[in-house]
Scaffold this active site. Structure first.
Site, mmCIF file in Angstrom:
data_model
loop_
_atom_site.group_PDB
_atom_site.id
_atom_site.type_symbol
_atom_site.label_atom_id
_atom_site.label_comp_id
_atom_site.label_asym_id
_atom_site.label_seq_id
_atom_site.Cartn_x
_atom_site.Cartn_y
_atom_site.Cartn_z
ATOM 1 N N ASP A 1 -2.670 29.274 -29.295
ATOM 2 C CA ASP A 1 -1.987 29.780 -28.108
ATOM 3 C C ASP A 1 -1.660 28.652 -27.138
ATOM 4 O O ASP A 1 -2.150 27.522 -27.275
ATOM 5 C CB ASP A 1 -2.870 30.811 -27.399
ATOM 6 C CG ASP A 1 -3.053 32.078 -28.203
ATOM 7 O OD1 ASP A 1 -2.197 32.376 -29.048
ATOM 8 O OD2 ASP A 1 -4.073 32.774 -27.992
ATOM 9 N N ARG B 1 -2.169 29.417 -35.956
ATOM 10 C CA ARG B 1 -1.344 29.314 -34.745
ATOM 11 C C ARG B 1 -2.240 29.295 -33.513
ATOM 12 O O ARG B 1 -3.057 30.199 -33.329
ATOM 13 C CB ARG B 1 -0.383 30.502 -34.655
ATOM 14 C CG ARG B 1 0.684 30.532 -35.733
ATOM 15 C CD ARG B 1 1.659 31.664 -35.460
ATOM 16 N NE ARG B 1 2.752 31.677 -36.417
ATOM 17 C CZ ARG B 1 3.828 32.454 -36.306
ATOM 18 N NH1 ARG B 1 3.941 33.286 -35.276
ATOM 19 N NH2 ARG B 1 4.787 32.404 -37.198
ATOM 20 N N ARG C 1 -11.583 33.231 -27.932
ATOM 21 C CA ARG C 1 -11.664 33.232 -26.465
ATOM 22 C C ARG C 1 -12.276 34.523 -25.932
ATOM 23 O O ARG C 1 -12.978 34.520 -24.914
ATOM 24 C CB ARG C 1 -10.275 32.992 -25.880
ATOM 25 C CG ARG C 1 -9.767 31.569 -26.142
ATOM 26 C CD ARG C 1 -8.276 31.448 -25.936
ATOM 27 N NE ARG C 1 -7.905 31.883 -24.600
ATOM 28 C CZ ARG C 1 -6.668 32.273 -24.258
ATOM 29 N NH1 ARG C 1 -5.701 32.300 -25.173
ATOM 30 N NH2 ARG C 1 -6.410 32.642 -23.027
#
Length: 290
Positions: free
Chosen positions: A59, A57, A222
């Protein structure tokens, strides 16, 4: 009588700029929602939609060139698309289905490939590893306007040597809790197989971080990039990200890098005969040796 069901593998690419991430959400535009709606329209399923299972998944704002998902469809639904009544194999009908689905989708998402999945294939749990790339420009002039949606501009000069020295200390199997947003019941133990930086050729070339792991927890890539950028521009010592990792608690000093510089480039799977075994192993909750 229950229709025979066939599992299809989807290879997907998308520009994440206009999406609220992968996962379907009420009243929000998502990649999953768009693709499921396209299949529902093409297969004439009325208000129903097939459900996709995805490798990873992403973001809101994160892009993908190599996303993978699977969907289970009845052979009868696929056969009903054909204009001819003659018997044909499901695989022979997939190019037509692919063309129709992409004809319904808007241009910022494409199903690049559609194939019958091997026995035991699970897009999420069968994966061996995922490879991401994060792109950063430290050019004083800023980011090329044509790359503004997939390259982050960093206002300070970055040292590739320092970036790689710090990154090397993060490799291996660890509890990455310091770089993840915890989710109830989910482990933060991951095996980081590759994390290195290169600079693209040419004047003002962007820096690209290549990140490979068996799986990633929420915001992990990230957060790692955000910590390393502080090392690369000299604001933190080379040892700092490794020290944060060893503490295994979320550190408020770690800045999560913006989403738009990140792209899922590839998901790798084992040979067909090992898919089910890999999926079974992945489902086990991991712990680190004491």
């Amino acid at each position: 009588m229950v229709d025979d069901v066939v599992r299809l593998r989807l290879d997907i690419a998308y520009d994440g700029t206009g999406f609220s991430g992968w996962a379907a959400q009420p009243a929000r535009r998502t990649v999953q929602g768009e693709i499921e709606a396209a299949f529902g329209t093409v297969l004439r399923m009325g208000g129903e939609r097939p459900v996709l299972t995805v490798a990873g998944r992403t973001d809101a704002g994160v892009h993908a060139r190599g996303q993978v998902a699977h969907v289970d469809l009845s052979e009868a639904a696929i056969a009903a698309l054909a204009r001819d009544a003659g018997p044909r194999d499901v695989a022979e009908r997939l190019p037509g289905l692919l063309k129709r689905v992409n004809g319904v989708l808007v241009p910022d998402v494409r199903v690049r490939g559609l194939s019958v999945a091997p026995e035991g294939f699970d897009a999420r749990f069968s994966a061996l590893w995922r490879r991401y790339a994060y792109r950063v420009s430290d050019d004083p002039a800023g980011v090329d306007p044509l790359r503004r949606h997939d390259v982050l501009w960093h206002s300070r000069p970055l040292d590739v040597v320092r970036l790689n020295e710090a990154a090397a200390r993060l490799l291996g199997e660890h509890d990455f809790a310091a770089f993840c947003k915890r989710r109830e019941g989910a482990t933060t133990i991951r095996e980081l197989r590759r994390l290195d930086w290169t600079r693209e050729p040419g004047e003002g070339g962007a820096l690209v971080a290549t990140v490979v792991a068996d799986a990633f927890c929420h915001s992990m890539v990230r957060a790692l990039v955000g910590a390393l950028l502080w090392v690369g521009d000299g604001r933190r010592e080379v040892a700092w990200p490794g020290e944060v990792l060893r503490r295994a608690v979320r550190d408020s000093a770690v800045t999560v890098a913006p989403a738009h510089g990140l792209c899922l480039e590839e998901v790798r799977y084992p040979p067909p005969g090992e898919l089910a075994r890999r999926a079974e192993a992945t489902r086990r909750v991991r712990t680190l040796p004491v």
